[in-house]
Scaffold this motif. Structure first.
Motif, mmCIF file in Angstrom:
data_model
loop_
_atom_site.group_PDB
_atom_site.id
_atom_site.type_symbol
_atom_site.label_atom_id
_atom_site.label_comp_id
_atom_site.label_asym_id
_atom_site.label_seq_id
_atom_site.Cartn_x
_atom_site.Cartn_y
_atom_site.Cartn_z
ATOM 1 N N ALA A 27 0.838 -1.208 0.000
ATOM 2 C CA ALA A 27 0.000 0.000 0.000
ATOM 3 C C ALA A 27 0.871 1.256 0.000
ATOM 4 N N GLN A 28 1.946 1.250 0.784
ATOM 5 C CA GLN A 28 2.845 2.400 0.829
ATOM 6 C C GLN A 28 3.514 2.613 -0.535
ATOM 7 N N ILE A 29 3.958 1.540 -1.171
ATOM 8 C CA ILE A 29 4.591 1.637 -2.485
ATOM 9 C C ILE A 29 3.593 2.120 -3.529
ATOM 10 N N ILE A 35 2.099 9.103 -6.697
ATOM 11 C CA ILE A 35 2.774 10.400 -6.682
ATOM 12 C C ILE A 35 3.747 10.490 -7.856
ATOM 13 N N TYR A 36 4.491 9.416 -8.088
ATOM 14 C CA TYR A 36 5.474 9.382 -9.166
ATOM 15 C C TYR A 36 4.803 9.527 -10.535
ATOM 16 N N THR A 37 3.730 8.777 -10.758
ATOM 17 C CA THR A 37 3.075 8.830 -12.074
ATOM 18 C C THR A 37 2.469 10.210 -12.334
ATOM 19 N N GLU A 38 1.882 10.819 -11.317
ATOM 20 C CA GLU A 38 1.335 12.168 -11.493
ATOM 21 C C GLU A 38 2.446 13.172 -11.797
ATOM 22 N N ALA A 39 3.585 13.031 -11.110
ATOM 23 C CA ALA A 39 4.721 13.922 -11.366
ATOM 24 C C ALA A 39 5.254 13.725 -12.780
ATOM 25 N N SER A 87 1.521 11.400 -21.636
ATOM 26 C CA SER A 87 0.104 11.727 -21.465
ATOM 27 C C SER A 87 -0.618 10.736 -20.554
ATOM 28 N N SER A 88 -0.075 9.529 -20.432
ATOM 29 C CA SER A 88 -0.627 8.576 -19.463
ATOM 30 C C SER A 88 0.508 7.673 -18.990
ATOM 31 N N PHE A 89 0.419 7.269 -17.735
ATOM 32 C CA PHE A 89 1.453 6.411 -17.161
ATOM 33 C C PHE A 89 0.812 5.640 -16.027
ATOM 34 N N ASP A 90 0.960 4.328 -16.057
ATOM 35 C CA ASP A 90 0.333 3.482 -15.046
ATOM 36 C C ASP A 90 1.330 2.435 -14.583
ATOM 37 N N LEU A 91 1.514 2.324 -13.285
ATOM 38 C CA LEU A 91 2.354 1.299 -12.687
ATOM 39 C C LEU A 91 1.464 0.325 -11.936
ATOM 40 N N LYS A 92 1.685 -0.972 -12.148
ATOM 41 C CA LYS A 92 0.908 -1.992 -11.438
ATOM 42 C C LYS A 92 1.872 -2.921 -10.719
ATOM 43 N N THR A 93 1.879 -2.816 -9.410
ATOM 44 C CA THR A 93 2.723 -3.672 -8.585
ATOM 45 C C THR A 93 2.180 -5.091 -8.625
ATOM 46 N N THR A 94 3.051 -6.056 -8.935
ATOM 47 C CA THR A 94 2.624 -7.461 -8.944
ATOM 48 C C THR A 94 3.201 -8.244 -7.767
ATOM 49 N N VAL A 106 8.223 -5.568 -7.922
ATOM 50 C CA VAL A 106 8.191 -6.019 -9.315
ATOM 51 C C VAL A 106 6.826 -5.644 -9.856
ATOM 52 N N GLY A 107 6.784 -5.181 -11.094
ATOM 53 C CA GLY A 107 5.492 -4.802 -11.645
ATOM 54 C C GLY A 107 5.506 -4.615 -13.148
ATOM 55 N N ASN A 108 4.398 -4.120 -13.635
ATOM 56 C CA ASN A 108 4.207 -3.823 -15.057
ATOM 57 C C ASN A 108 3.864 -2.356 -15.219
ATOM 58 N N TYR A 109 4.210 -1.808 -16.379
ATOM 59 C CA TYR A 109 3.850 -0.417 -16.666
ATOM 60 C C TYR A 109 3.199 -0.325 -18.041
ATOM 61 N N LYS A 110 2.401 0.710 -18.194
ATOM 62 C CA LYS A 110 1.824 1.100 -19.487
ATOM 63 C C LYS A 110 1.929 2.605 -19.553
ATOM 64 N N MET A 111 2.295 3.116 -20.727
ATOM 65 C CA MET A 111 2.404 4.560 -20.875
ATOM 66 C C MET A 111 2.104 4.986 -22.294
ATOM 67 N N THR A 112 1.719 6.239 -22.426
ATOM 68 C CA THR A 112 1.494 6.860 -23.723
ATOM 69 C C THR A 112 2.247 8.177 -23.728
ATOM 70 N N MET A 113 2.958 8.425 -24.825
ATOM 71 C CA MET A 113 3.720 9.663 -24.965
ATOM 72 C C MET A 113 3.399 10.292 -26.313
ATOM 73 N N THR A 114 3.642 11.592 -26.392
ATOM 74 C CA THR A 114 3.562 12.304 -27.666
ATOM 75 C C THR A 114 4.886 13.025 -27.866
ATOM 76 N N GLY A 115 5.242 13.218 -29.125
ATOM 77 C CA GLY A 115 6.503 13.891 -29.418
ATOM 78 C C GLY A 115 6.493 14.473 -30.811
ATOM 79 N N PRO A 116 7.607 15.075 -31.201
ATOM 80 C CA PRO A 116 7.699 15.714 -32.519
ATOM 81 C C PRO A 116 7.367 14.740 -33.646
ATOM 82 N N GLY A 117 6.323 15.059 -34.377
ATOM 83 C CA GLY A 117 5.920 14.236 -35.519
ATOM 84 C C GLY A 117 5.238 12.932 -35.152
ATOM 85 N N ILE A 118 5.037 12.673 -33.872
ATOM 86 C CA ILE A 118 4.381 11.432 -33.436
ATOM 87 C C ILE A 118 3.206 11.813 -32.550
#
Length: 164
Positions: A27-29, A35-39, A87-94, A106-118
């Motif tokens: 729960a603490q992690i 906090i990390y994903t929002e930052a 634009s989105s970032f999700d951490l799932k502790t397993t 140990v966990g999994n992540y999913k993220m979405t980013m935008t950048g120049p031309g993408i």
């Protein structure tokens, strides 16, 4: 009979305490991960750096090892000032493994980013974070490593095949 009950309780109580401790650590992690994903989404390097030890070691995909908070801060500030945005970032502790004053997550992540031309780039993968318990009881990231589940070489081969 009483003796058997007392022995049973003594044998069960450490398992209960370990499970309780592990769920509290998880729960603490998870709270710190939020906090990390929002930052990260807000490009808030200051908040992200507050979650690391001064002697942090970071092992990112496709980059050399980064040692120390100053080196990590410099790289994070470069990303913050670039045209790339998360634009989105999700951490799932397993899994969580307590080991003295270190906790291995140990966990999994999913993220979405935008950048120049993408307009949108999605990634997902797995990570290991070693948290270190501080004197005040807070946890900070001592070591982190992540890598993608997506194979960029396979995507390049597929796009080369489509061009032919």
């Amino acid at each position: 009979m009483r003796f058997k009950i007392i022995i049973s309780l003594l044998l069960i109580s450490p398992v209960f305490l370990l499970a309780q401790n592990q769920s509290e650590l998880t729960a603490q992690i998870e709270k710190l991960n939020k906090i990390y994903t929002e930052a990260m989404i807000n490009n808030d390097t200051k908040t992200m750096m507050s979650l690391y030890t001064n002697d942090v070691i970071s092992l990112p995909s496709y980059q050399p090892m980064i040692k120390g908070i100053d080196s990590l801060r410099s790289l994070s500030e470069q990303a913050e000032n670039s045209d790339w945005k998360t634009s989105s970032f999700d951490l799932k502790t397993t899994d969580v493994f307590p080991a003295g004053n270190l906790i291995i997550e140990v966990g999994n992540y999913k993220m979405t980013m935008t950048g120049p031309g993408i307009p949108e780039w999605k990634d997902e993968g797995k990570y290991i974070t070693v948290w270190q318990k501080q004197n005040d009881g807070n946890l900070k990231i001592k070591i982190e490593m992540w890598n993608t589940d997506l194979n960029p070489w396979q995507e390049m081969q597929q796009s080369q095949g489509e061009k032919k």
